[in-house]
Design an enzyme around this catalytic site. Sequence first.
Site, PDB file in Angstrom:
ATOM      1  N   ASP A 124      12.906 -15.306 -63.508  1.00 60.09           N
ATOM      2  CA  ASP A 124      14.188 -15.990 -63.736  1.00 60.09           C
ATOM      3  C   ASP A 124      15.199 -15.018 -64.346  1.00 60.09           C
ATOM      4  O   ASP A 124      16.371 -14.998 -63.975  1.00 60.09           O
ATOM      5  CB  ASP A 124      13.949 -17.193 -64.659  1.00 60.09           C
ATOM      6  CG  ASP A 124      12.822 -18.057 -64.128  1.00 60.09           C
ATOM      7  OD1 ASP A 124      13.020 -18.720 -63.109  1.00 60.09           O
ATOM      8  OD2 ASP A 124      11.714 -18.019 -64.708  1.00 60.09           O
ATOM      9  N   HIS A 137       9.984 -22.139 -66.895  1.00 60.55           N
ATOM     10  CA  HIS A 137      10.122 -21.718 -65.494  1.00 60.55           C
ATOM     11  C   HIS A 137      10.134 -22.978 -64.631  1.00 60.55           C
ATOM     12  O   HIS A 137       9.130 -23.384 -64.051  1.00 60.55           O
ATOM     13  CB  HIS A 137       8.966 -20.801 -65.086  1.00 60.55           C
ATOM     14  CG  HIS A 137       9.022 -20.449 -63.634  1.00 60.55           C
ATOM     15  ND1 HIS A 137       9.998 -19.646 -63.110  1.00 60.55           N
ATOM     16  CD2 HIS A 137       8.252 -20.828 -62.580  1.00 60.55           C
ATOM     17  CE1 HIS A 137       9.825 -19.530 -61.805  1.00 60.55           C
ATOM     18  NE2 HIS A 137       8.777 -20.246 -61.466  1.00 60.55           N
TER      19      HIS A 137
HETATM   20  N1  LIG Z   1       6.249 -18.095 -63.043  1.00 63.62           N
HETATM   21  C1  LIG Z   1       6.886 -17.735 -61.936  1.00 63.62           C
HETATM   22  O1  LIG Z   1       8.000 -17.199 -61.994  1.00 63.62           O
HETATM   23  C2  LIG Z   1       6.287 -17.962 -60.569  1.00 63.62           C
HETATM   24  C3  LIG Z   1       6.948 -17.455 -59.446  1.00 63.62           C
HETATM   25  C4  LIG Z   1       6.385 -17.644 -58.179  1.00 63.62           C
HETATM   26  C5  LIG Z   1       5.190 -18.359 -58.038  1.00 63.62           C
HETATM   27  N2  LIG Z   1       4.595 -18.851 -59.166  1.00 63.62           N
HETATM   28  C6  LIG Z   1       3.314 -19.592 -59.059  1.00 63.62           C
HETATM   29  O2  LIG Z   1       2.259 -18.657 -58.885  1.00 63.62           O
HETATM   30  C7  LIG Z   1       1.134 -19.318 -58.320  1.00 63.62           C
HETATM   31  C8  LIG Z   1       0.531 -18.490 -57.204  1.00 63.62           C
HETATM   32  O3  LIG Z   1       1.454 -18.350 -56.133  1.00 63.62           O
HETATM   33  P1  LIG Z   1       0.968 -17.751 -54.720  1.00 63.62           P
HETATM   34  O4  LIG Z   1       2.175 -17.745 -53.844  1.00 63.62           O
HETATM   35  O5  LIG Z   1       0.207 -16.520 -54.907  1.00 63.62           O
HETATM   36  O6  LIG Z   1      -0.008 -18.941 -54.249  1.00 63.62           O
HETATM   37  P2  LIG Z   1      -1.169 -18.872 -53.155  1.00 63.62           P
HETATM   38  O7  LIG Z   1      -1.482 -20.301 -52.839  1.00 63.62           O
HETATM   39  O8  LIG Z   1      -0.818 -17.938 -52.051  1.00 63.62           O
HETATM   40  O9  LIG Z   1      -2.404 -18.225 -53.931  1.00 63.62           O
HETATM   41  C9  LIG Z   1      -3.041 -18.856 -54.983  1.00 63.62           C
HETATM   42  C10 LIG Z   1      -4.456 -18.330 -55.022  1.00 63.62           C
HETATM   43  O10 LIG Z   1      -5.081 -18.869 -56.178  1.00 63.62           O
HETATM   44  C11 LIG Z   1      -6.412 -19.146 -55.866  1.00 63.62           C
HETATM   45  N3  LIG Z   1      -6.974 -20.073 -56.847  1.00 63.62           N
HETATM   46  C12 LIG Z   1      -6.810 -21.411 -56.929  1.00 63.62           C
HETATM   47  N4  LIG Z   1      -7.525 -21.901 -57.948  1.00 63.62           N
HETATM   48  C13 LIG Z   1      -8.131 -20.854 -58.547  1.00 63.62           C
HETATM   49  C14 LIG Z   1      -9.018 -20.723 -59.641  1.00 63.62           C
HETATM   50  N5  LIG Z   1      -9.429 -21.795 -60.331  1.00 63.62           N
HETATM   51  N6  LIG Z   1      -9.456 -19.492 -59.980  1.00 63.62           N
HETATM   52  C15 LIG Z   1      -9.064 -18.413 -59.265  1.00 63.62           C
HETATM   53  N7  LIG Z   1      -8.245 -18.479 -58.208  1.00 63.62           N
HETATM   54  C16 LIG Z   1      -7.788 -19.677 -57.846  1.00 63.62           C
HETATM   55  C17 LIG Z   1      -6.358 -19.682 -54.433  1.00 63.62           C
HETATM   56  O11 LIG Z   1      -7.609 -19.603 -53.786  1.00 63.62           O
HETATM   57  C18 LIG Z   1      -5.309 -18.764 -53.822  1.00 63.62           C
HETATM   58  O12 LIG Z   1      -5.903 -17.627 -53.222  1.00 63.62           O
HETATM   59  C19 LIG Z   1       1.664 -20.690 -57.892  1.00 63.62           C
HETATM   60  O13 LIG Z   1       1.311 -21.636 -58.889  1.00 63.62           O
HETATM   61  C20 LIG Z   1       3.161 -20.518 -57.879  1.00 63.62           C
HETATM   62  O14 LIG Z   1       3.843 -21.736 -58.070  1.00 63.62           O
HETATM   63  C21 LIG Z   1       5.115 -18.660 -60.407  1.00 63.62           C
END
Ligand SMILES: NC(=O)c1ccc[n+]([C@@H]2O[C@H](COP(=O)([O-])OP(=O)(O)OC[C@H]3O[C@@H](n4cnc5c(N)ncnc54)[C@H](O)[C@@H]3O)[C@@H](O)[C@H]2O)c1
Length: 328
Positions: free
Chosen positions: A160, A188
Site C-alpha cells: 500500500d 491492508h
Molecule cells: N498484504 C498484502 O499486501 C497482499 C498483497 C497481495 C496478496 N496478498 C495475499 O497473499 C496471499 C497469497 O496470494 P497468492 O496470490 O500467492 O495466492 P495463491 O492462491 O496463488 O497461493 C497461495 C498458496 O498458499 C498455499 N497454502 C494454503 N494454505 C496453506 C497452508 N496452511 N500452509 C501452507 N501453504 C498454504 C496454497 O496451496 C497456495 O499454493 C493471499 O491471501 C492474498 O490475498 C496480500
Amino acid sequence: MTTSPITVTVTGAAGNIGYALLFRIASGGLLGPDVPVRLNLLEIPAAVKAAEGTAMELNDSAFPLLDSVNIYDDVNQAFEGTNVGLLVGARPRTKGMERADLLAANGGIFGPQGKAINDHAADDVKVLVVGNPANTNAYIAAASAPDVPADRFNAMMRLDHNRAMSQLKEKTGTAISDIKKVVVWGNHSADQHPDVSYATLDGKPALEAVDAQWLDSYFVPTVAKRGAAIIEARGASSAASAASAAIDHVYDWVNGTKEGDWTTAGVASHGEYGVPEGLIFGFPTTSAGGEWQIVTGLDVSDATRAGIERNIKAAQEEIDAVKELDIL
Ligand SMILES: NC(=O)c1ccc[n+]([C@@H]2O[C@H](COP(=O)([O-])OP(=O)(O)OC[C@H]3O[C@@H](n4cnc5c(N)ncnc54)[C@H](O)[C@@H]3O)[C@@H](O)[C@H]2O)c1
C-alpha cells in the site's frame, strides 16, 4: 561469503506470490548481497509437487547465495530454526463465503503457524504476514506465540505504501527516491488511510504540489482499491508487486530505513495515536538495529484522525469475530 546461512521459511511457496518472491530471496534481495539463505518452503500436501518444481528452478538458477531448498507439508518442521518467516499462504475468500468462515479458515492456518514459530523458530525470528486478512492473521499468529515478542510479528502494509509512492510519482513526476514520509495508516484493506500530510517531494511539502480534490477523489481511492484494479486488468491478483513489497519490508527491517525517511509497516501498537495495544496496524515506522520504531509525536489532522479511527474499528471488529469463533 563467511556467514552461515539464514533460514527463511516461506508458506504458500507454490502460489503466485511465492513464485515471484523466492527467486528474489535467493538472489540476495531479502537480506543483502552477502547473506546466504536456506529456504524452507511450506505447502499443503496437494501443492507439494508444484513446490518441488519451483525448487528445481531455484536450484537451476545456480544462485551463489542459495544454500539449500527444503520442502515441507509439516508446519513444525518448516519452522525449525527459522530466522525469517514469510507467511504468504492463506485461504482466499471464495464466492458466497461469509466473513466468519474466512476468519475461521485462516485462524486454522495462522494459529498453528504461530504456535510452530513459538516452539521451533530461532530466538531472533522475524515474521511478516502477507496472507489476507493480513493484519488479523498477524494478530492470530502473534497471540499463538506467547514466548515470541509481539513486535516480531508484522503485517504487510508496504505494498500500500509503495502504491501511494507510485501515484505521487505519476502525478508530480518526482523520482521515487525523492519522495519521503508517505504513510498508509491502518489495515491492508479498503479501510486503509493513505496519507501525504507529512510527505515531501524533492524536499518540499507534498501538500504544496497536490490539491485536496485530487487527494480525496483520486489518490486515496486509487491506492486503497489498487488490488481490485490489478485483478480487473490482469485477471489475477497482484503477485510480483506484493512479493517486491515483502522484500522491501524485510530488507528495511533487517538493514534499517534510510536517514530522514520512514516507511509503513504493520506493527503491534503500544497505544500510539490511540490505537489499542496489540493491534497490528500500519504506522509510520523507522528501523534500526533490526527493530521497528513507530514515529511518534506527529500532528494528526481531523481527516487522519478519522482514518485511524475507521481502521481501529474495522480491526477490532475482526478480532472480536475471531474471539467469538474461539480461534483465540
Ligand atoms: N498484504 C498484502 O499486501 C497482499 C498483497 C497481495 C496478496 N496478498 C495475499 O497473499 C496471499 C497469497 O496470494 P497468492 O496470490 O500467492 O495466492 P495463491 O492462491 O496463488 O497461493 C497461495 C498458496 O498458499 C498455499 N497454502 C494454503 N494454505 C496453506 C497452508 N496452511 N500452509 C501452507 N501453504 C498454504 C496454497 O496451496 C497456495 O499454493 C493471499 O491471501 C492474498 O490475498 C496480500
